[in-house]
Design an enzyme around this catalytic site. Structure first.
Site, PDB file in Angstrom:
ATOM      1  N   ASN A   1       1.286 103.770  26.709  1.00 43.70           N
ATOM      2  CA  ASN A   1       1.847 105.013  26.179  1.00 43.70           C
ATOM      3  C   ASN A   1       0.749 106.075  26.166  1.00 43.70           C
ATOM      4  O   ASN A   1      -0.146 106.039  25.322  1.00 43.70           O
ATOM      5  CB  ASN A   1       2.393 104.783  24.768  1.00 43.70           C
ATOM      6  CG  ASN A   1       2.925 106.073  24.142  1.00 43.70           C
ATOM      7  OD1 ASN A   1       3.212 107.044  24.841  1.00 43.70           O
ATOM      8  ND2 ASN A   1       3.062 106.064  22.822  1.00 43.70           N
TER       9      ASN A   1
ATOM     10  N   LYS B   1       1.048 109.157  25.430  1.00 47.42           N
ATOM     11  CA  LYS B   1       1.298 110.211  24.444  1.00 47.42           C
ATOM     12  C   LYS B   1       1.103 111.582  25.128  1.00 47.42           C
ATOM     13  O   LYS B   1       1.435 111.727  26.299  1.00 47.42           O
ATOM     14  CB  LYS B   1       0.425 110.014  23.211  1.00 47.42           C
ATOM     15  CG  LYS B   1       0.579 108.600  22.624  1.00 47.42           C
ATOM     16  CD  LYS B   1      -0.090 108.417  21.305  1.00 47.42           C
ATOM     17  CE  LYS B   1       0.122 106.982  20.821  1.00 47.42           C
ATOM     18  NZ  LYS B   1      -0.426 106.769  19.465  1.00 47.42           N
TER      19      LYS B   1
ATOM     20  N   GLU C   1       5.354 108.093  15.610  1.00 44.12           N
ATOM     21  CA  GLU C   1       5.047 109.517  15.639  1.00 44.12           C
ATOM     22  C   GLU C   1       6.315 110.356  15.750  1.00 44.12           C
ATOM     23  O   GLU C   1       6.380 111.469  15.220  1.00 44.12           O
ATOM     24  CB  GLU C   1       4.077 109.810  16.791  1.00 44.12           C
ATOM     25  CG  GLU C   1       2.693 109.236  16.527  1.00 44.12           C
ATOM     26  CD  GLU C   1       1.854 109.016  17.766  1.00 44.12           C
ATOM     27  OE1 GLU C   1       0.749 108.466  17.616  1.00 44.12           O
ATOM     28  OE2 GLU C   1       2.304 109.383  18.884  1.00 44.12           O
TER      29      GLU C   1
ATOM     30  N   HIS D   1       9.375 105.626  18.152  1.00 43.43           N
ATOM     31  CA  HIS D   1       7.932 105.527  17.936  1.00 43.43           C
ATOM     32  C   HIS D   1       7.591 106.165  16.587  1.00 43.43           C
ATOM     33  O   HIS D   1       8.212 107.146  16.170  1.00 43.43           O
ATOM     34  CB  HIS D   1       7.177 106.215  19.063  1.00 43.43           C
ATOM     35  CG  HIS D   1       5.700 105.966  19.038  1.00 43.43           C
ATOM     36  ND1 HIS D   1       4.849 106.645  18.199  1.00 43.43           N
ATOM     37  CD2 HIS D   1       4.932 105.090  19.735  1.00 43.43           C
ATOM     38  CE1 HIS D   1       3.611 106.203  18.378  1.00 43.43           C
ATOM     39  NE2 HIS D   1       3.640 105.263  19.315  1.00 43.43           N
TER      40      HIS D   1
ATOM     41  N   GLU E   1       4.788  97.963  15.823  1.00 44.88           N
ATOM     42  CA  GLU E   1       3.588  98.790  15.785  1.00 44.88           C
ATOM     43  C   GLU E   1       3.284  99.175  14.341  1.00 44.88           C
ATOM     44  O   GLU E   1       3.856 100.118  13.816  1.00 44.88           O
ATOM     45  CB  GLU E   1       3.769 100.042  16.652  1.00 44.88           C
ATOM     46  CG  GLU E   1       5.146 100.708  16.528  1.00 44.88           C
ATOM     47  CD  GLU E   1       5.134 102.177  16.890  1.00 44.88           C
ATOM     48  OE1 GLU E   1       4.290 102.567  17.691  1.00 44.88           O
ATOM     49  OE2 GLU E   1       5.951 102.919  16.335  1.00 44.88           O
TER      50      GLU E   1
ATOM     51  N   SER F   1      -3.480  99.723  18.453  1.00 42.76           N
ATOM     52  CA  SER F   1      -4.891  99.628  18.851  1.00 42.76           C
ATOM     53  C   SER F   1      -5.197  98.352  19.630  1.00 42.76           C
ATOM     54  O   SER F   1      -6.270  97.763  19.485  1.00 42.76           O
ATOM     55  CB  SER F   1      -5.804  99.746  17.624  1.00 42.76           C
ATOM     56  OG  SER F   1      -5.682 101.027  17.026  1.00 42.76           O
TER      57      SER F   1
ATOM     58  N   GLY G   1      -3.983 104.269  16.640  1.00 40.88           N
ATOM     59  CA  GLY G   1      -4.972 105.310  16.836  1.00 40.88           C
ATOM     60  C   GLY G   1      -6.065 105.346  15.793  1.00 40.88           C
ATOM     61  O   GLY G   1      -6.860 106.282  15.746  1.00 40.88           O
TER      62      GLY G   1
END
Length: 249
Positions: free
Chosen positions: A9, A11, A96, A94, A166, A211, A172
């Site tokens: 991904n 992003k 985010e 996701h 996740e 990560s 991140g």
């Protein structure tokens, strides 16, 4: 046997030059036999990615989609448009998107349905925040997100999804769930899938996202209920991403 899947991904990162670099790398170095690979690149690079990866084993994925098939929705991209480009996978839910763009469970379900209607494979993301983990609510949160989608789908539709766990606190941040922590949640997800159908639980691919990198991938992927990875930052580094793909073989 469930086919391992390593999905990168990007992003809101990358460039046309990086797309070309990945295309060249995967034309020279193939993933291990039986390992599937996908790259979720930003919308402007999807066409280029489909083109340069066409002769490689790497599928192309998008990072989100509209819940509408068409219409006056400036800035949105439909599942049909993605499918027409040659996109195979699309991320849905996701963390985010949930936190920054306020997509709740209903919005996630609508996007899963839109993806399925367009013939795309939804990669459904589930995960808890640090506060929820510290409050010992991990399973309640993750399984609640799962049920919000799976309760509304038909048995045939459920089989078409891929799930990524996740932990939000590990995305991140450089922090990674231990293999044991990740396995425990994956096992809980698979156990909950048993309530829908034994074959679904046995066949559903569960990916770990949070990560994952070239150093920890092998140990994470060795867990019995982890069938691949949703890779963030390391998917922008071609050598690291290739190493993670090799770890899945």
């Amino acid at each position: 046997m469930r086919t391992p899947l390593i999905a990168g991904n990007w992003k809101m990162n990358g460039s046309l030059a990086l797309v070309e670099t990945f295309g060249q790398a995967f034309s020279r170095t193939r993933p291990p036999e039986g390992v599937e690979v996908a790259l979720m690149v930003p919308f402007p690079y999807l066409g280029a990615a489909v083109g340069v990866l066409d002769e490689t084993p790497v599928a192309v994925g998008a990072q989100t989609l509209s819940d509408q098939p068409s219409g006056a929705f400036t800035g949105e991209v439909s599942g049909g448009m993605l499918a027409e480009l040659g996109v195979r996978y699309v991320l849905v839910g996701h963390s985010e998107r949930r936190s920054l763009f306020h997509e709740d469970d209903a919005a996630v379900l609508a996007r899963v349905r839109a993806a399925l209607a367009a013939g795309l494979v939804p990669l459904l993301c589930l995960g808890e925040t640090l506060e929820e983990r510290e409050a010992e609510r991990t399973e309640a949160v993750v399984l609640g997100q799962l049920e919000a989608v799976f309760d509304a789908l038909s048995p045939e539709e459920r089989e078409k999804l891929v799930i990524a766990y996740e932990p939000v606190w590990a995305i991140g941040t450089g922090r990674t769930a231990t293999p044991q922590q990740a396995q425990a949640v994956h096992a809980a997800i698979r156990d909950r899938l048993e309530r829908y159908a034994g074959a679904l639980a046995h066949g559903m691919r569960l990916l770990y996202g949070g990560s994952m990198n070239a150093n920890n991938a092998a140990e994470l992927l060795a867990q019995p209920d982890i069938d691949g990875g949703l890779v963030g930052g390391a998917s922008l580094k071609v050598d690291d991403f290739l190493a993670i793909c090799q770890s899945a073989g």
